[in-house]
Write an enzyme that holds these catalytic residues in place. Structure first.
Site, PDB file in Angstrom:
ATOM      1  N   CYS A   1      -1.639   5.036  -5.874  1.00 47.11           N
ATOM      2  CA  CYS A   1      -2.054   3.783  -5.219  1.00 47.11           C
ATOM      3  C   CYS A   1      -2.938   4.090  -4.011  1.00 47.11           C
ATOM      4  O   CYS A   1      -3.104   5.254  -3.626  1.00 47.11           O
ATOM      5  CB  CYS A   1      -0.813   3.003  -4.783  1.00 47.11           C
ATOM      6  SG  CYS A   1      -0.150   3.559  -3.189  1.00 47.11           S
TER       7      CYS A   1
ATOM      8  N   GLU B   1       4.801  10.156  -4.324  1.00 45.45           N
ATOM      9  CA  GLU B   1       3.926  11.178  -3.737  1.00 45.45           C
ATOM     10  C   GLU B   1       4.259  11.400  -2.259  1.00 45.45           C
ATOM     11  O   GLU B   1       4.269  12.535  -1.765  1.00 45.45           O
ATOM     12  CB  GLU B   1       2.457  10.746  -3.864  1.00 45.45           C
ATOM     13  CG  GLU B   1       1.969  10.538  -5.303  1.00 45.45           C
ATOM     14  CD  GLU B   1       2.158   9.110  -5.798  1.00 45.45           C
ATOM     15  OE1 GLU B   1       3.166   8.467  -5.444  1.00 45.45           O
ATOM     16  OE2 GLU B   1       1.291   8.639  -6.552  1.00 45.45           O
TER      17      GLU B   1
ATOM     18  N   HIS C   1       6.632   6.118  -1.478  1.00 45.67           N
ATOM     19  CA  HIS C   1       6.281   6.214  -2.883  1.00 45.67           C
ATOM     20  C   HIS C   1       6.605   7.650  -3.316  1.00 45.67           C
ATOM     21  O   HIS C   1       6.879   8.506  -2.474  1.00 45.67           O
ATOM     22  CB  HIS C   1       4.794   5.917  -3.071  1.00 45.67           C
ATOM     23  CG  HIS C   1       4.468   4.455  -3.158  1.00 45.67           C
ATOM     24  ND1 HIS C   1       3.230   3.978  -3.524  1.00 45.67           N
ATOM     25  CD2 HIS C   1       5.243   3.362  -2.942  1.00 45.67           C
ATOM     26  CE1 HIS C   1       3.245   2.654  -3.536  1.00 45.67           C
ATOM     27  NE2 HIS C   1       4.449   2.253  -3.182  1.00 45.67           N
TER      28      HIS C   1
ATOM     29  N   SER D   1      -0.805   7.118 -11.678  1.00 46.81           N
ATOM     30  CA  SER D   1      -2.047   7.070 -10.912  1.00 46.81           C
ATOM     31  C   SER D   1      -1.773   6.611  -9.472  1.00 46.81           C
ATOM     32  O   SER D   1      -1.132   5.584  -9.259  1.00 46.81           O
ATOM     33  CB  SER D   1      -3.004   6.089 -11.612  1.00 46.81           C
ATOM     34  OG  SER D   1      -4.277   6.114 -11.018  1.00 46.81           O
TER      35      SER D   1
ATOM     36  N   CYS E   1      -1.115   6.334  -1.298  1.00 46.87           N
ATOM     37  CA  CYS E   1      -0.934   7.744  -1.675  1.00 46.87           C
ATOM     38  C   CYS E   1      -2.285   8.444  -1.798  1.00 46.87           C
ATOM     39  O   CYS E   1      -2.413   9.629  -1.447  1.00 46.87           O
ATOM     40  CB  CYS E   1      -0.136   7.837  -2.964  1.00 46.87           C
ATOM     41  SG  CYS E   1       1.521   7.121  -2.777  1.00 46.87           S
TER      42      CYS E   1
END
Lengths: 145, 145
Positions: free
Chosen positions: B79, B52, B50, B77, B82
């Site tokens: 998940c 991040e 992802h 935002s 992350c």
């Protein structure tokens, strides 16, 4: 020992022999291993490829319907990152080799409905104990300490 | 917009242009970007990178003392995966572009003492909305739906 936890332990031993952190994992779908892996911090300089993450990565892109029928086997209690990943993909069951050398987010997983089974394997404990004694700084880095 | 969230948004736009999932992130330590990244599901077939995670991976192996002085910027935002990673490494603050198109584990982060700031950027919202409308199946795959 269950054949899948045995496969995860073999991954962990491979990691140890490579000079890495000896934690291994396999993702199992309907009695078939979709992916296997072990911690790659040392081998690939990775900060995200814990054993569980490596197994998932090696299983490749799967539809949500597959993850929801999977069991993730791991030699060590899953850390917050790996536990969060189990929650993201909706994996319903985790089989853990041991949680004596490190207690992960088992309570969070259970609170979200994941079935958590701890085998308490002496072989898993001994491999981690040996590693932690040999390379305490590396181990602390892996768990953010 | 803050220069670091802007950098994360540039990463997200790069991901969009590559045909990927447009979520970007940067890891900042004492006003310096240590690593930047964007979601690599399409580009690398990755189920763990992802935005991040990619930023953290690109920052490389860091001691715990560094993570504890970092701020993670992300366009969306975070998940469960992350968020768990933020907890693993003890990153004390997360700045989030928006949480209207997806609400991650902000409450879990706050409950563990992480400072969570939501910018509610219209530009971040519009990029995600366009992507979700164009590729809903790909988006669902990324969040385990």
């Amino acid at each position: 020992m269950d054949q899948y936890l045995q496969a995860a332990l073999e991954e962990a031993k491979t990691g140890y022999e490579e000079g890495g952190i000896p934690i291994g994992s396999v993702l199992v779908h309907k009695d078939k291993i979709l992916g296997r892996g072990h911690n790659k911090r040392v081998q690939e300089g990775s900060v995200v490829l814990h054993g569980e993450m490596d197994a998932l990565e090696n299983a490749g892109r799967q539809p949500a319907t597959v993850y929801r029928e999977c069991v993730l086997y791991t030699t060590l209690s899953p850390c917050p990152m790996c536990s969060g990943t189990i929650l993201l993909y909706g994996i319903p069951k985790v089989v853990i080799g041991e949680n004596r050398t490190f207690m992960g987010e088992e309570e969070l997983l259970r609170s979200r409905g994941v079935e958590v089974e701890v085998v308490d394997s002496q072989e898993c404990v001994e491999l981690m104990q040996r590693f932690i004694q040999e390379k305490p700084t590396l181990w602390n880095e892996d768990i953010g300490v």
